[in-house]
Design an enzyme around this catalytic site. Sequence first.
Site, mmCIF file in Angstrom:
data_model
loop_
_atom_site.group_PDB
_atom_site.id
_atom_site.type_symbol
_atom_site.label_atom_id
_atom_site.label_comp_id
_atom_site.label_asym_id
_atom_site.label_seq_id
_atom_site.Cartn_x
_atom_site.Cartn_y
_atom_site.Cartn_z
ATOM 1 N N GLU A 92 28.367 22.455 55.675
ATOM 2 C CA GLU A 92 29.526 23.334 55.837
ATOM 3 C C GLU A 92 29.406 24.348 56.970
ATOM 4 O OE1 GLU A 92 29.946 25.040 52.015
ATOM 5 O OE2 GLU A 92 28.204 26.353 52.244
ATOM 6 N N CYS B 6 34.613 53.517 37.987
ATOM 7 C CA CYS B 6 35.754 52.609 37.863
ATOM 8 C C CYS B 6 36.015 52.259 36.389
ATOM 9 C CB CYS B 6 35.578 51.381 38.744
ATOM 10 S SG CYS B 6 37.173 50.668 39.185
ATOM 11 N N GLY C 2 33.876 52.307 34.148
ATOM 12 C CA GLY C 2 33.108 53.336 33.445
ATOM 13 C C GLY C 2 33.877 54.649 33.350
ATOM 14 N N GLU D 273 44.564 46.934 29.561
ATOM 15 C CA GLU D 273 43.813 45.777 30.057
ATOM 16 C C GLU D 273 43.222 44.990 28.879
ATOM 17 O OE1 GLU D 273 40.618 46.726 32.822
ATOM 18 O OE2 GLU D 273 40.117 44.616 33.137
ATOM 19 N N HIS E 168 34.638 53.610 43.801
ATOM 20 C CA HIS E 168 33.251 53.151 43.741
ATOM 21 C C HIS E 168 32.398 53.990 44.690
ATOM 22 C CE1 HIS E 168 33.699 49.484 41.284
ATOM 23 N NE2 HIS E 168 34.927 49.503 41.755
ATOM 24 N N GLU F 288 29.333 54.205 45.002
ATOM 25 C CA GLU F 288 28.133 53.500 45.495
ATOM 26 C C GLU F 288 28.378 52.816 46.838
ATOM 27 O OE1 GLU F 288 30.077 52.557 43.068
ATOM 28 O OE2 GLU F 288 30.158 50.384 42.775
HETATM 29 N N1 GLN Z 1 39.118 46.545 35.173
HETATM 30 C C1 GLN Z 1 39.404 47.858 35.649
HETATM 31 C C2 GLN Z 1 40.645 47.902 36.543
HETATM 32 O O1 GLN Z 1 41.097 46.879 36.993
HETATM 33 C C3 GLN Z 1 38.222 48.414 36.390
HETATM 34 C C4 GLN Z 1 37.935 47.704 37.670
HETATM 35 C C5 GLN Z 1 36.576 48.017 38.210
HETATM 36 O O2 GLN Z 1 35.717 48.534 37.521
HETATM 37 N N2 GLN Z 1 36.337 47.672 39.447
HETATM 38 O O3 GLN Z 1 41.180 48.953 36.782
#
Ligand code: GLN
Length: 627
Positions: free
Chosen positions: A197, A437, A439, A461, A566, A568
């Site tokens: 590939e 996120c 969390g 969700e 995020h 991080e």
């Molecule tokens: N599932 C959650 C959302 O869509 C958190 C997404 C995540 O942690 N990147 O908002």
Amino acid sequence: MHHHEDMRDDEQASEESFLSQFGRSAAQTEFFSPVPEGYVPGRTKFVAVFGTVMSGLGKGIFSASLAKLMKDKGLQVAPIKLEGYLNIDSGTLNPYRHGEVFVLDDGTECDMDLGTYERLLDQNLTRRNFCTSGQIYSEILERERQGGYLGRDVQMIPHVTGEVKRRLRALAMDGGANGSQADLVFIEVGGTVGDFENGFYIEALRELAFEEGPGSFCNVALTYILEPKTLGEQKSKAAQLGVKRLMEFGIQPHILALRASNPVVGSAREKIAMFSNVPEERVFSMHDRESIYTIPEAMRAEGLDRQVLSILDLHGGVDQVAEDKARKDWSNYASGITAERDTALNIGILGKYTALRDAYASIDKAIEHAGTHLSASVQTQWIDVSDVTVETIDEALQGLDLHGVIVPGGFGERGIEGKIAAVKHVREQGIPFLGICLGFQMAVIEFARHAAGMEGAHSTEFVSDSPNVVISELPDQKAIEGLGGTMRLGGQDVSVTPGTLASFLLGGVDHVRERFRHRYEVEPERIADLEKAGLVFSGRHPEQPIMQILELPRDVHPYFIGAQFHPELTSRPLAPQPMFMGLVAAGILRADPDRVDDPRLQSWLMPAQDASDAGHRVSSPSANPEG
Ligand code: GLN
């Protein structure tokens, strides 16, 4: 007759658009070598990095480290990863199989190697630094449907290879930091030479090197030297065969980089040099090191950077003053990595498949950056709480002696209740906490249920019939539902509330730019109720009611903070992300209260009573990740 005239018009129009897109020469020759307008051949040099013998050699780390050495010399560098797979991006890839999905500021979901480039180069990348076969093919097929090939048959050569070359030249023109022209493009070819590939990438690079002329390309073959236990010596045959395979494609390596567990010496080195036509001073041992951050200096010590400068005739472009300064800053950090640390910490990370570090690679890095700066050796413990409940959580976590807990991002239902229970535990026990996120959303749900009296609080969700919806789909996401859906992606501004922990950590800036990847948010209707119960939203979208940072007041909890983004993804070795610095500093204090007066911790430990101190630091590292 009339009909015939129309056709001619159409053909002419399509020929004109073709010419304006790809230049006259492309139409005139049998070979499709589109050169972007204004491109000056030979102005930018290219370093191509190929892997042989096996995958997982660390081509990305090699290429990023070499690029960093060149950037330190004052040269503008633009890295690109050429991926063999057919996915358009990494957005749909399972991180537990393929490693973390890294998100760039422009919202590109890409391979985690792009994170390595951003961290080592301290440079924001864009979608143009990440190329997949899928992108190339879909662009070509679309162009074919629009009649862009003037009635020709569309072929791997010249059209597919032509598109690869076009992208590399376009990147050369403005792929440097802040859109400047690149002096050097670093091309990492994904996979291994001989893979079905990536063959067209290798052919495209051969063509490009030929067209750009002698001295424009530095080809590096990364290969692996075996050292079977039963023999107790290094064997180079597999490496020789791997490099030969590259030569079969018409590519002569200029440099060999020999990966191995131990330094490669003696006859293994001589043999591979001789069988690959590469002089021995251009054969480098790239054996395993304690930390990837020591690799640039190790490369320099062996003279790899100078060989590349010679091959590409770039010695004249080196800014010695800039290089000395960059080396000093970097070596301060790198020596901290190997130095003895003052405090040992346990930080628990709650994850679904806890064994797979790569799925949370950037979190791992962000912790490492903070630990190095604050002199803590952080032991990360990956904890699977999928079977834990509010009743059993205390028992499950008590014995672990955790000084901090991270609940990372994620999707899907497994382990949700365990994570909520874990947040309850750390909130009640005063254990430093960072929610990222998903969390962050778990922290909202936990607080709603157990501190704000919202029974059965949940996220849409996961359940559709909660009496207390506190996390719900973003309005923009609702609108595109059923259309394949995407996410709120990439860099966004976060307004920071003065006087809060977030503001303290960020050095008093009023906004910060961070990267998002989510579909759900705090339900706007419940924000006021949550605030009334004591949850502080200290970071918000500048205009819309999208909550982006949450925290508990410092007199209620030593360190409890969450981010819808995020953090991080923007942590860099020399500019560690403040929320991670805060977590590690609070963890240090929990493990070793004697360090309370350590000056290194002062910027990261918010005083319990007096929040008016916020803003004492003038600038925040992550306020300007471009560096
Ligand atoms: N599932 C959650 C959302 O869509 C958190 C997404 C995540 O942690 N990147 O908002």
